[in-house]
Design a protein around this motif. Structure first.
Motif, mmCIF file in Angstrom:
data_model
loop_
_atom_site.group_PDB
_atom_site.id
_atom_site.type_symbol
_atom_site.label_atom_id
_atom_site.label_comp_id
_atom_site.label_asym_id
_atom_site.label_seq_id
_atom_site.Cartn_x
_atom_site.Cartn_y
_atom_site.Cartn_z
ATOM 1 N N GLU A 1 120.231 -69.735 -14.160
ATOM 2 C CA GLU A 1 120.428 -71.169 -14.403
ATOM 3 C C GLU A 1 120.809 -71.904 -13.117
ATOM 4 N N GLU B 1 118.341 -59.936 -15.199
ATOM 5 C CA GLU B 1 118.210 -60.876 -16.313
ATOM 6 C C GLU B 1 116.836 -61.547 -16.244
ATOM 7 N N GLY C 1 118.727 -66.422 -23.608
ATOM 8 C CA GLY C 1 118.953 -67.463 -24.620
ATOM 9 C C GLY C 1 117.773 -67.677 -25.554
ATOM 10 N N SER D 1 119.562 -62.054 -24.209
ATOM 11 C CA SER D 1 119.540 -61.890 -25.665
ATOM 12 C C SER D 1 120.105 -60.543 -26.133
ATOM 13 N N VAL D 2 121.164 -60.108 -25.457
ATOM 14 C CA VAL D 2 121.845 -58.891 -25.914
ATOM 15 C C VAL D 2 122.765 -59.264 -27.073
ATOM 16 N N HIS E 1 122.882 -66.660 -10.744
ATOM 17 C CA HIS E 1 122.439 -66.672 -12.146
ATOM 18 C C HIS E 1 121.180 -67.529 -12.240
ATOM 19 N N LEU F 1 125.162 -58.115 -19.412
ATOM 20 C CA LEU F 1 125.746 -59.430 -19.163
ATOM 21 C C LEU F 1 125.288 -60.306 -20.328
ATOM 22 N N VAL F 2 126.256 -60.819 -21.077
ATOM 23 C CA VAL F 2 125.967 -61.413 -22.382
ATOM 24 C C VAL F 2 126.312 -62.898 -22.390
ATOM 25 N N GLY F 3 125.420 -63.713 -22.911
ATOM 26 C CA GLY F 3 125.676 -65.140 -23.018
ATOM 27 C C GLY F 3 126.090 -65.514 -24.425
ATOM 28 N N SER F 4 125.119 -65.958 -25.236
ATOM 29 C CA SER F 4 125.424 -66.501 -26.570
ATOM 30 C C SER F 4 126.309 -65.593 -27.426
ATOM 31 N N ALA G 1 113.982 -63.922 -21.195
ATOM 32 C CA ALA G 1 114.767 -63.284 -22.260
ATOM 33 C C ALA G 1 116.117 -63.951 -22.455
ATOM 34 N N ASN H 1 129.475 -64.046 -20.272
ATOM 35 C CA ASN H 1 129.241 -65.282 -19.516
ATOM 36 C C ASN H 1 129.233 -66.459 -20.493
HETATM 37 O O1 G3P Z 1 124.350 -64.357 -18.094
HETATM 38 C C1 G3P Z 1 124.032 -64.009 -19.407
HETATM 39 C C2 G3P Z 1 122.796 -64.591 -19.859
HETATM 40 O O2 G3P Z 1 122.099 -65.428 -19.054
HETATM 41 C C3 G3P Z 1 122.173 -64.117 -21.070
HETATM 42 O O3 G3P Z 1 122.324 -65.112 -22.014
HETATM 43 O O4 G3P Z 1 122.436 -66.007 -24.266
HETATM 44 O O5 G3P Z 1 120.537 -64.545 -23.594
HETATM 45 O O6 G3P Z 1 122.793 -63.557 -23.889
HETATM 46 P P1 G3P Z 1 121.984 -64.789 -23.539
#
Ligand code: G3P
Length: 248
Positions: A97, A166, A172, A211-212, A95, A230-233, A170, A8
């Motif tokens: 956000e 999510e 970000g 935070s994966v 999501h 599901l991974v962000g950063s 946790a 993501n």
């Molecule tokens: O949708 C993925 C997410 O919200 C997680 O973000 O940056 O913690 O991997 P992050």
């Protein structure tokens, strides 16, 4: 079930940057193909969907959001029909956000989920408690409310979808849930799905997000914990996300 891994990108990357990412991703996948080992999905921002969709190899295309009407006077919104033409298969719904910054509520998310199912997309329903809700011991209640808000009251299994757990605290933060906490929440979600839809729901991937990274992903993506991430950063650099997928 093979691991499901989503990238993501949130509100990151111009079209040029997205093209550069995909070029690098493709070269990694061509060098060492992922084969059928995992279902990988990239979720670029709307503006980069076409560019990513045209070039992407070894992954599916996802969109971060949708408006639940095919067309009309909805300034600034994007419809399922528009996404279909770009080759989008997965779409995020709810999501954190969008729930917390944009104020989206369950009734509206339910309309999105239904519009996506009707058009043959795979919705990725995101659920999770805030830090305050967790401290108050309300995690389970919040998860059930969010699930029921979108999935409740249905006669039949709606068709393929994914659930992403999510926890908001946790996301970000660099502080993921422990695999034990994730496993507990995922198990609760599974019990809900089975209770509502019976065996039909047993094939629904329930994944963890928050935070994966390439080092901790193995703790989350394994039998008894969750079916993917599901991974962000850590999805924002092709090399890092590719490594994460490899480690899952
Ligand atoms: O949708 C993925 C997410 O919200 C997680 O973000 O940056 O913690 O991997 P992050």
């Amino acid at each position: 079930m093979k691991p499901w891994l989503g990238a993501n990108w949130k509100m990151h990357k111009t079209v040029r940057e997205a093209r550069e990412y995909v070029a690098r991703w493709n070269s990694l996948v061509e060098e060492s193909p992922l084969g059928e080992e995992a279902e990988v999905v990239l979720f670029p921002p709307f503006t980069a969907l076409a560019a990513v969709g045209e070039a992407l190899v070894g992954a599916s295309l996802g969109a971060q959001d949708v408006y639940p009407e095919d067309q009309g006077a909805f300034t600034g919104e994007i419809s399922p029909l528009m996404l279909a033409e770009l080759g989008v298969r997965y779409v995020l719904v709810g999501h954190s956000e969008r729930r917390h910054i944009l104020g989206e509520e369950d009734a509206f998310l339910r309309r999105k989920f239904d519009a996506l199912v009707a058009r043959g997309f795979v919705p990725v329903l995101c659920v999770g408690e805030t830090a305050e809700e967790r401290r108050a011991g309300r995690t389970e209640e919040v998860l059930l409310r969010q699930l029921e808000g979108v999935l409740g009251g249905r006669e039949a299994f709606p068709g393929t979808f994914v659930v992403a757990y999510e926890p908001v605290w946790a996301i970000g933060t660099g502080t993921p849930a422990t695999p034990e906490d994730a496993a507990q929440a995922v198990a609760r979600i599974r019990t809900y799905l089975h209770g509502r839809f019976g065996a039909a729901a047993d094939g629904v991937p329930v994944v963890y997000g928050g935070s994966v990274d390439p080092e901790n992903v193995g703790g989350f993506v394994r039998p008894g914990v969750s079916d993917g991430a599901l991974v962000g950063s850590k999805s924002l650099e092709a090399d890092v996300f590719y490594r994460l997928v490899r480690n899952a």
